[in-house]
Each structure stands twice: as structure tokens, then as C-alpha cells.
Design an enzyme around this catalytic site. Structure first.
Site, short mmCIF file in Angstrom:
data_model
loop_
_atom_site.label_atom_id
_atom_site.label_comp_id
_atom_site.label_asym_id
_atom_site.label_seq_id
_atom_site.Cartn_x
_atom_site.Cartn_y
_atom_site.Cartn_z
N CYS A 42 0.74 -1.30 -0.01
CA CYS A 42 -0.08 -0.14 0.03
C CYS A 42 0.87 1.42 0.04
CB CYS A 42 -0.97 -0.05 1.17
SG CYS A 42 -2.29 -1.26 1.07
N HIS A 78 -9.31 3.97 -2.14
CA HIS A 78 -7.82 3.26 -2.02
C HIS A 78 -7.39 2.39 -3.33
CE1 HIS A 78 -4.48 1.91 -0.23
NE2 HIS A 78 -4.95 1.15 0.79
#
Lengths: 380, 380
Positions: free
Chosen positions: A80, A324
């Protein structure tokens, strides 16, 4: 040392893009950043592309569409934090004197590639026995409630804040504010976390153009924002995971960044942090030293983390509200900070913003507690 | 400028490793390089990991096994140049003054992840209609034969040379020399290329430890080899592919590297080049300016590219003989050059080696002719 600046930013609409792909999204974000920087595509000297699930030669496909193939490009992956390391590696190439004007791109068509947070990787033994990402954060939330005497209802105020901010952000995935009741009544995912406590599966791309001091002068870049620090750490091994309600990796990476930037947490005007789950925002801002340990949810309740509060957290909407798209997230945080520090954030503007902080924490890997953490500091 | 040196190298046995994985192989190569450098694991300050097919957080999994998690690590992917860009990015981090001692690792468990060169990516339209990698190089071989009046029999001498070298390399995938007859009689893959003209599907890992000037002095590193250049280019777009028998991307990247290193092709003592197919070796050394255009196969016939010849090419065995575990390949080339430049290459030793060149060229991407090309120059 060759100081590094962000001279242009751009991003796509974050959301579900069933008719597009990561190349197409990457092209749009890159061209937007080029326009924003007021340069010609040919003035880009090199590029880094962060992504997680898009396969081989992702960045090269974007450059080819722009007709820019030829310049050095390296694809980077740090779970991430992939977009954030694209920014970091671009800054290192400039500081090394290798290039003067470098693209940092993050792009992800997650809806077509992601098998879902509940489907573990084959070699992730912990996930296979149930410790998937939502479960990890659910455990942390329960422990946080116990340790600090706060409630599920207080936690719900984090998604409420972030989705309210997102509703002010034309590029955000979610367009509508939600109430605490809606959070509490949304579908349970891993108790105590419900659907609205979890960041969504989002497609999108974001781009930032970095330049060294000489290039900033040469290009006459208006509103260049200095990248004062870009710190990266890998997580500690599982044998030393630290307490569940505090993140040693976030704390240590922040110390690296503060030292490099010559600032402390008290100097930060606004922060974009990795709120992959509602509870994560509390763990992050406390690990970063921006709020006292165990007190963040009360601070949110008092409005301190709002736009207009003492220290706005995730004015963009964060992962919970903006969305995201893994590889794009770290770059999108930089996009928001640059817009805020330039005073161009419209209804989301944090008045007098001078120092912005961006934090990403990449997921887990077998044997590692927190695969990659980044903290970047931008200064007007 | 902060000069960068290679102070330690290591690699695993290349070959089929059905009972191992990329983490395990990466750990072995990393520990070998650490031992070779004469340092402690904790002296590594950062790391880059090159791979193509190993999924998320590859390098982090390796560091965790060594108990080294904590330091900054970035995974990099540039198709077949992935290992080479790990070396490049490590060198940039040192030149930037960010780190002094940096690991460049490449690892790939290809046998468990590769679907085969004949199975195209879903978005690769050219491959879907038949233009897979072997087909691309088969076309180039035919055209090369036509343009330069050389024969299939002469081309067979490239695998013969490389597999003979590999038989002298204890880490190589192939242990036995082959004859030209065996090459010509091996199974057809894409005419005129047969099985022995193609690099194999190999598992393996390779590691190099890079250090800045100050660290070399501080560590008292014996036999440090200077990385005089590490150049990278992305391929041109398909609309401008250049002639089939000459590689503009290889030529341009080599010019970047020669200029940076302050040398010319006439200064190169030995070269490790990307011989993914037999014909590729000819295209590469001619693009690099190491042999005149159209004359390489005659040079091979005259023994000029042998160990002991005028300019040994792929003394390690190259991809054809040593094997081609994608992410590991670029680092393994550096491993070979360092051993040669130190005079530690045993039966493969190139006498008086002073300047080594390594070349990788990453495959194709949709819209790009040659996704990534690297040229590195190491100097004793």
C-alpha cells in the site's frame, strides 16, 4: 544537498471505472500533472510508477501512450506504500544528480485485479487461519477500546469526518456524507468494524512531478512545494510486533522524516494518513506523534481533526472517503498536500497550511509486521 | 560525485528448484553476498529487490527471514531488466547520500509462476495473434540471415559457446556442453530457432552489495569494483521500431553508459549480454558497438567471443547456459563481472579483465518496442 520540489500534480476521478484500465488512468493523471506543472511532456527526464496488481511493465505502457517512451522508468511495489515509494525514488534520483525533472505516478485498476481482502495469499499462513486485514484491524480496535476506554460510537466519527471531507473533494470516490448511525448500522465485516469503517475497492491514478532546485529556477515553476523528507522503513519481524494499539514502524519512520525535515510533529499543519480502516487513523496519528496516545477519538469528537480544527486529518477524505486504489494512494496524498499548501483546495482548504505530512503503511507480508511504511513532509 | 562500488556478491545455484521458493533463494544469495563483503547483516542500510512474478512484498519476505526487517526496501520491476534496475536504484540511493551500504537483490522462482513464453498476456494484442517472444526473435534471425548473408549453422555457434562456458560455471543451470549438431537437431520452437537457441525456465537468486566511497574505506572492503555507469532507457513506441536487425534502445543506452563511465566500446574487456535467444546475442553486442554490425557470427566462428578471445561474451554462460530467472538475471551478470574483475572466476577467468559491461533488455509491453534496457559498466 539538492533540494527537491513538487512542481505539478494531477489525479483522475477515484471510483469504479469498469470501462477503463490502469494505463488509461495513468495517462490521464500524468497529463494532468504535466499541465499543472506548465511543462511539455518531453521535459520529463525519468519516471517511477507505483502499483501492486497491474502486472509487468505498467509504467512503460503509460509512457508509450503519451509517446514518451525512451526515458528511464522503473516500476516500484511496496504494497500500500507503492505510490509513496514512487515519490521517494523519484526524489532520490534528483538528489543523486541523475535527473532534474521526474514523474512519480501511481495507478491501479483495482476492481479488475483484486481478489478481495478476505482471500489470503497462498503463502500467508496467518491470513489462511483467519487473520486477514479486516480481522487484524478489528483486533486492534477491540484492544484500543479496552486500553483507552473509548467506544464503538466514538470510532464511528472517523468515517463520518472523512466521508464529509470527501464530499467536498470532486475527485473522491464517495460523494455523500454519512452519519454515525449509518456507520454503526452498515454491514458487519469483522466485529467491531462495519462496511463503512473499511476503505473501498477503488480504481484511480495520481501523478506528481518532482524537480531539483536548478530545474525549478530554470522552469520558473510557480508554487513549487518543497519535499522536505521522504522516509521509508520495512516492518519489524513478527517476533517483535510491539503493542497492538501503537505502531513502532509508524513512529520510527516519522522520527526519520522529522529529523530530515528539521521539524517536529507540532509543526504539522495538516496530515494525510493511511486510514485503510477507521481504527487505523487513530493508530497512525498517534504513532506519528500528532495526537497523544489513546486520545485521538476524543480529539475527533471535539472537532480537532476537522478542516478548521487544530490539526486537520485527511482533509481529502482519506482512504475511507477518497478511496484506496493501492498504488495511487501514496501519490494522491501528495496531490492533496500540494493543493492545500498552494491554497488551491477550494472548500477543503486548510487555512494557513504551511507543513503537510503524508503517511502510508503497506500491508502485511509473511513474517513481517507491516511490510512498508512511508512518511513524507511537504513544506510551503 | 559519490562513486559507487560493489563490495560483495553472491548467488544461488541456478536451475529447477521444485522444493524451494523465491524467498528462500533470495535469503541464500543475500547471505552469500554479505559473507563475500565481509560485513555483518546489520551493516546493510537499505535494499532493493528486483523480480517479475513473485507477488507483493517480495524483498520484505527475504529481509524478515534474515531478521533484517526495519531498513528501507523497495521492490522494483522492469521485466527482464528487473535485477539490473535493483542495482541501478541502489546506486542512486548511495549517490543521493541517502544510504552508504545497500543490497541489490534479484530473485525469481520462475518454474512455479511462469505460464510459458507462448501464453500471451491478455492485453498483448500482438502476442495474441502470434507475435510471442520466440516468434519475434525468429523473425529477427531470418532477417539477420538475409541482411548479412550468414547461416543457421553459424547461429548455432552462439549456444555452443555459451553452454561451454556454463559448463565451467558451478552456479549455471546447464552443466554439459552441446555441439552445433545438437542445437540444429533440437526441437523446433519458432523457425529458425530451436529449443537450444532459447534461454530456459530457471529458478535462482543473485545479490550484490553496493557501497559509497566513504563506506568502502570505513569497511576496509578488499577488491571493491567500481560501478562506473548504470544506464536505463525505456523502449521507443511501436510506431518507431527501428530496423529488425539493430536495436536502437541498446545502442542509445550504451551511449549513455559509455559517456557516464568515460570509456568507449573499445575499452570493454568482457561483456555479459542478454542472450534470451541465440540471435539476441548478435543483436546486443552489435547494438553495444562491441562488434561491427552484421559481423558477430563470423567473429564467434573465429573464436573472438570465447574466453581467451579478443572480447569474451557471456563467459558465465549467459542466459542460454547459466539460465534466466528473470529478476535475478541482471544481478547475476554483475556477480559474474565482479568475480572476473577480481580475478576469481576460476576456469572461466578472462585474463587481464579491467572493464566489464552488463546488458539487459526487458521484453515487450503493449505499445512499446523493448520495455526496458540497462547497460552497466564495472571497472577494476
Amino acid at each position: 544537498m539538492n533540494d527537491v520540489y513538487v512542481i505539478g500534480v494531477g489525479m483522475t476521478q477515484f471510483g469504479k471505472h469498469p470501462d477503463r484500465d490502469a494505463t488509461d488512468l495513468g495517462v490521464e493523471a500524468t497529463l494532468a500533472a504535466i499541465r499543472d506543472a506548465g511543462i511539455q511532456p518531453r521535459q520529463l527526464e525519468a519516471a517511477y510508477c507505483g502499483h501492486v496488481f497491474q502486472g509487468m511493465a505498467m509504467g512503460q505502457r503509460v509512457l508509450a501512450q503519451i509517446g514518451l517512451a525512451g526515458i528511464p522508468l522503473t516500476n516500484v511495489e511496496n504494497v500500500c506504500s507503492s505510490g509513496a515509494v514512487a515519490v521517494r525514488e523519484a526524489s532520490l534520483a534528483i538528489r543523486a544528480g541523475e535527473h532534474d525533472v521526474v514523474l512519480a505516478l501511481g495507478t491501479e485498476h483495482l476492481t479488475s485485479r483484486f481478489r478481495g481482502a478476505l482471500t489470503p495469499d497462498p503463502d500467508d499462513v496467518e491470513a489462511a487461519v483467519g487473520l486477514t486485514m479486516p480481522a487484524v484491524y478489528a483486533l486492534r480496535a477491540r484492544r484500543y477500546f479496552e486500553d483507552y476506554g473509548v467506544t464503538r460510537e466514538q470510532l464511528a466519527l472517523v468515517p463520518v469526518k472523512n466521508k464529509r471531507n470527501a464530499a467536498l473533494n470532486p475527485f473522491a470516490h464517495f460523494k455523500e456524507p454519512v452519519t454515525a448511525e449509518q456507520v454503526l448500522e452498515s454491514r458487519p465485516i469483522a466485529e467491531p468494524l462495519n462496511m463503512l469503517d473499511c476503505s473501498p475497492v477503488t480504481d484511480g491514478a495520481a501523478a506528481a512531478i518532482l524537480a531539483g532546485e536548478a530545474a525549478v529556477r530554470r522552469l520558473g515553476a510557480v508554487g513549487a512545494i518543497r519535499l522536505a523528507a521522504s522516509a521509508l522503513r520495512t516492518g519489524t519481524v513478527d517476533a517483535e510486533p510491539g503493542p497492538m494499539t501503537f505502531e513502532p514502524i509508524t513512529h520510527a519512520t516519522a522520527q526519520d522524516a522529522y529529523e530530515r525535515a528539521g521539524i517536529g510533529p507540532e509543526d504539522v499543519s495538516l496530515a494525510e494518513v493511511h486510514d485503510c480502516f477507521s481504527i487505523a487513523e487513530a493508530l497512525r496519528v498517534e504513532g506519528l506523534g500528532l495526537f497523544p496516545r489513546g486520545e485521538y477519538l476524543q480529539s475527533v469528537e471535539r472537532g480537532e481533526a476537522e478542516i478548521g480544527g487544530r490539526l486537520p486529518v485527511n482533509p481529502s477524505g482519506g482512504l475511507l472517503g477518497k478511496g484506496h486504489p493501492l498504488g495511487a494512494t501514496g501519490v494522491a496524498q501528495v496531490v492533496e498536500l500540494v493543493r492545500q499548501l498552494r491554497g488551491e483546495a477550494g472548500e477543503r482548504q486548510v487555512e494557513g497550511a504551511k507543513v503537510g505530512l503524508a503517511h502510508c503503511r503497506g500491508g502485511k507480508a509473511a513474517g513481517v509486521e507491516g511490510a512498508a511504511c512511508t512518511v513524507q513532509v511537504l513544506v510551503r
